[in-house]
Design a protein around this motif. Sequence first.
Motif, PDB file in Angstrom:
ATOM      1  N   ARG A 365      35.264  26.874  33.600  1.00  0.00           N
ATOM      2  CA  ARG A 365      35.349  25.086  34.786  1.00  0.00           C
ATOM      3  C   ARG A 365      35.780  25.655  36.065  1.00  0.00           C
ATOM      4  NH1 ARG A 365      39.414  21.211  31.453  1.00  0.00           N
ATOM      5  NH2 ARG A 365      37.597  21.538  29.183  1.00  0.00           N
ATOM      6  N   ARG A 366      35.912  26.466  36.459  1.00  0.00           N
ATOM      7  CA  ARG A 366      36.224  26.589  37.936  1.00  0.00           C
ATOM      8  C   ARG A 366      34.634  26.751  38.656  1.00  0.00           C
ATOM      9  NH1 ARG A 366      40.790  27.653  41.093  1.00  0.00           N
ATOM     10  NH2 ARG A 366      42.564  27.837  39.826  1.00  0.00           N
ATOM     11  N   ASN A 367      34.320  27.981  37.828  1.00  0.00           N
ATOM     12  CA  ASN A 367      32.305  27.920  38.404  1.00  0.00           C
ATOM     13  C   ASN A 367      31.764  26.395  38.095  1.00  0.00           C
ATOM     14  OD1 ASN A 367      32.995  30.514  38.404  1.00  0.00           O
ATOM     15  ND2 ASN A 367      31.888  31.315  36.157  1.00  0.00           N
ATOM     16  N   VAL A 368      31.603  26.217  36.997  1.00  0.00           N
ATOM     17  CA  VAL A 368      31.319  23.858  37.242  1.00  0.00           C
ATOM     18  C   VAL A 368      31.159  23.605  38.517  1.00  0.00           C
ATOM     19  CG1 VAL A 368      31.027  22.684  35.528  1.00  0.00           C
ATOM     20  CG2 VAL A 368      30.449  24.288  34.772  1.00  0.00           C
ATOM     21  N   LEU A 369      32.500  23.532  38.198  1.00  0.00           N
ATOM     22  CA  LEU A 369      33.753  22.470  38.465  1.00  0.00           C
ATOM     23  C   LEU A 369      32.776  22.874  40.909  1.00  0.00           C
ATOM     24  CD1 LEU A 369      36.773  21.682  37.752  1.00  0.00           C
ATOM     25  CD2 LEU A 369      35.430  20.194  38.778  1.00  0.00           C
ATOM     26  N   ASP A 370      32.621  23.976  41.148  1.00  0.00           N
ATOM     27  CA  ASP A 370      32.174  25.088  42.284  1.00  0.00           C
ATOM     28  C   ASP A 370      30.926  24.832  42.547  1.00  0.00           C
ATOM     29  OD1 ASP A 370      34.574  25.820  42.750  1.00  0.00           O
ATOM     30  OD2 ASP A 370      34.197  28.114  42.450  1.00  0.00           O
ATOM     31  N   LYS A 371      30.398  24.509  41.854  1.00  0.00           N
ATOM     32  CA  LYS A 371      28.924  24.220  41.647  1.00  0.00           C
ATOM     33  C   LYS A 371      28.154  23.305  42.122  1.00  0.00           C
ATOM     34  CE  LYS A 371      24.917  26.290  39.950  1.00  0.00           C
ATOM     35  NZ  LYS A 371      23.990  27.107  38.736  1.00  0.00           N
ATOM     36  N   PHE A 372      28.993  21.721  40.652  1.00  0.00           N
ATOM     37  CA  PHE A 372      28.408  20.495  40.742  1.00  0.00           C
ATOM     38  C   PHE A 372      29.985  19.557  41.046  1.00  0.00           C
ATOM     39  CE2 PHE A 372      25.595  22.912  36.963  1.00  0.00           C
ATOM     40  CZ  PHE A 372      24.384  22.966  38.550  1.00  0.00           C
ATOM     41  N   GLY A 373      30.799  19.773  41.269  1.00  0.00           N
ATOM     42  CA  GLY A 373      32.322  18.976  41.343  1.00  0.00           C
ATOM     43  C   GLY A 373      31.703  18.337  42.494  1.00  0.00           C
ATOM     44  N   GLY A 374      32.963  17.158  42.453  1.00  0.00           N
ATOM     45  CA  GLY A 374      33.068  15.854  43.327  1.00  0.00           C
ATOM     46  C   GLY A 374      31.836  14.590  42.774  1.00  0.00           C
ATOM     47  N   VAL A 375      32.426  13.412  43.531  1.00  0.00           N
ATOM     48  CA  VAL A 375      32.272  12.675  43.112  1.00  0.00           C
ATOM     49  C   VAL A 375      30.484  11.919  43.696  1.00  0.00           C
ATOM     50  CG1 VAL A 375      32.102   9.979  42.573  1.00  0.00           C
ATOM     51  CG2 VAL A 375      34.194  11.722  42.248  1.00  0.00           C
ATOM     52  N   GLU A 420      39.998  18.354  43.066  1.00  0.00           N
ATOM     53  CA  GLU A 420      38.728  19.435  43.485  1.00  0.00           C
ATOM     54  C   GLU A 420      38.646  19.665  41.436  1.00  0.00           C
ATOM     55  OE1 GLU A 420      43.361  21.203  44.066  1.00  0.00           O
ATOM     56  OE2 GLU A 420      41.583  19.506  44.296  1.00  0.00           O
ATOM     57  N   GLN A 421      39.680  19.036  40.840  1.00  0.00           N
ATOM     58  CA  GLN A 421      39.466  18.714  39.163  1.00  0.00           C
ATOM     59  C   GLN A 421      38.812  17.880  39.069  1.00  0.00           C
ATOM     60  OE1 GLN A 421      43.138  18.908  38.568  1.00  0.00           O
ATOM     61  NE2 GLN A 421      43.198  21.287  38.145  1.00  0.00           N
ATOM     62  N   THR A 422      37.492  16.930  39.730  1.00  0.00           N
ATOM     63  CA  THR A 422      36.783  16.426  39.253  1.00  0.00           C
ATOM     64  C   THR A 422      35.481  16.123  39.440  1.00  0.00           C
ATOM     65  OG1 THR A 422      36.979  14.713  41.007  1.00  0.00           O
ATOM     66  CG2 THR A 422      38.161  14.249  39.807  1.00  0.00           C
ATOM     67  N   ALA A 423      34.689  15.484  38.262  1.00  0.00           N
ATOM     68  CA  ALA A 423      32.746  15.658  38.877  1.00  0.00           C
ATOM     69  C   ALA A 423      33.187  13.807  38.509  1.00  0.00           C
ATOM     70  CB  ALA A 423      32.343  16.414  38.089  1.00  0.00           C
ATOM     71  N   GLY A 424      31.233  13.258  39.741  1.00  0.00           N
ATOM     72  CA  GLY A 424      30.987  12.092  39.308  1.00  0.00           C
ATOM     73  C   GLY A 424      29.340  11.739  38.758  1.00  0.00           C
TER      74      GLY A 424
END
Length: 721
Positions: A365-375, A420-424
């Motif tokens: 999950r950290r890897n995914v958020l580091d790469k594609f996280g953020g709205v 830091e725990q979101t993506a959009g």
Amino acid sequence: MIKIPFIVSARAGKLLGRENFSNPEGAIIELVKNSYDADAKSCLVVFDIVFKIEKDEDGIDKKILNNDLSNIYIIDNGEGMSKDVIENQWMKIGTGNKETEFISKDKRVKTGAKGIGRFALDRLGFKAEMWTVSNDNNGFNWKMDWKQFDNSDKSISEITADLSDNDINIAEFLKTNFNHIKINNLFNEVSFNTGTVLKISNLKDDWFEKDIAGVFKSLEALIPPKELNMSFEVNFQHLQKPKEFGKVETAFFNDYDYKLTAKYDAEKLSVDFVITRNEMDIDVIKKKFSELYKNTKAPYDLKTLENKVFKYSKSINELLELEVDENNNKLLKDLGSFDLTFYYLKYNVSLKEGYPFKSISQKERRNVLDKFGGVKIYRDSFRVRPYGDTDNDWLKLGARVAQSPAGAGQRIGDWRVRPEQTAGIITISRKNNPDLIDKSDRSALQENDSYEIFKNIIIKVVKEFEVDRSKILNVFFKHFKILNEKLRENEIQRRAEDLVNKIIEERKVVEEKLYGKKYNSVDLFQQKRDEEERKKYEEAFKDTFKAIDDEKIEKDNEEIVQIRGLASLGLIVSSFAHELKEIKNNFDDINDLENIYTDLVSNESKKKIEYNDGINIIKSLKLDTEKIIHWVDYSLTAVKKDKRKRGNLNFIKYFDSLSQEWKNVLKNRNIELVIKKDTKAKYLFRAFEMDMNTIFSNLISNSIDSLDMQIKPAILVKQHF
């Protein structure tokens, strides 16, 4: 009277391009967008970067770019360009064809509109060459020397490019020029009957490995996410590092705790919601917590939790808590419809809390958020920067957390999601949202009324998720609160009983010694007295233990409040980072003021006292500005995220940096900071730089306070490890 035309110099045209492509990364992204606008299904970015070793002034080997052998290629299988398109659109600066013909033949909405995209070539290199084949099977070769634009004596109409017929097969042409397995495999899989090849040479940037990796990362964020189902892919190759790159993967989230989709309908003035809950382990809930759902109603009942997905709608006025009036409705309708898909992915689960969460892979999950996280915002399927970048919390989610730090289930509606725990993925378009306009430098959207209402809608949509999650977890919060209170009372009861038993046993021993008789367990009077004494002691001890526990909890809460206050202060400084940097940039204006003042005053006046007074005022302004710049630099450096991460800290470099940060402050106080160090030694320790700043800044501050300011002291910082 005659009418005379304006003449635009060649240099002015070049400055126009440079203004829109301030960095090479943005220039490459623009060229990839051009491939998309040309209906390409595939685009290939190739870096052919060769370095050579030369010795610098000190005789040390230095790696520098070999410009004679280095090139960048952008290749696509789009519709190509005919001779007419090259002459009347490609060669026409500021052409408006994409504004009037913004739908491509393949029904794509074109991303470009200003007609200056070809200046991206100029930003990357001094020379450019293009081979293109259109649907009529005619091929052309175009060559451009961008140095022509540096001649300020020429008008823009005197700048020329070379164009010639060139009947080429793009696939064969590239196979001949690239001896690269991955590239050759791509040409075997993808049709290149039509398309365009751009070659940029005599490069303007060094293109070290980290720069090339940065472009690849930007393309990952740029390319339309898989959720948008766009038939456009980008391959990225570095000929000197063939194993490091490849197909540019895009965001796709299949492991999440929450997914919320919201469709804003500007005509109906409503928002349709679909919420997918994927956080709780339903089997565990049914087995251990089913009693908690006896009297619950949808969508917070056990059946809805089991189904995971539920839908509902809200009017936009209800969502925004706006009064229904003509002005608000017009603004909301003019904004236009748009869609939002929001993901929440927590990456730590506290097992001791006992909540029935699903197990997760924190690392993944950290890897995914580091790469594609953020709205992020996508206009017509392409990313609008900088929204959703790592350091761009444009929705101020972090500030909302600081203002309302309640736990998720603690109070319904008070919990706030951490950025830091979101993506959009927010999708807008030129057609539906004409008032959401790029700034002239394409750095962001213009912050007009439409942008503000747009941002407000998104924040309210995020709040819908926050309220839903807090309602779900509130059931467990209350359950565990009651359970923990019972456990606490039982523990206090146990401690009180143990202490009472110990006291009574000790009293029996004392009585036996004093009175010489043994305790009579049959004596009813004695039993009654012991029981009353036991209850009296137990109640007293229970009250005492409870008061001690309450005091400890209150003290812990005070410390948490202080920590959150410091975090809030950091967020405030970060929020004003742009404004603080503007203050720094205005320093040159004071130097200009001094020059203007000196030029305006006559030589005779310069002999007068008033002139010197003016000069002294300007010097005072410069001194104050230097102090402000120092504290701006210090504040912005202090709140950087990397300083809050533990890592190998080089203390030699750290103390050099610390010395620079305090230089101006100490200079103004007539204090010298002396750092003695062994340059041959290596002081590397795992530490938080923020902690080191706190320690040594306090030491220096305390030293300053204790010194007699009438003498010139020296603070000696020695490194002993």
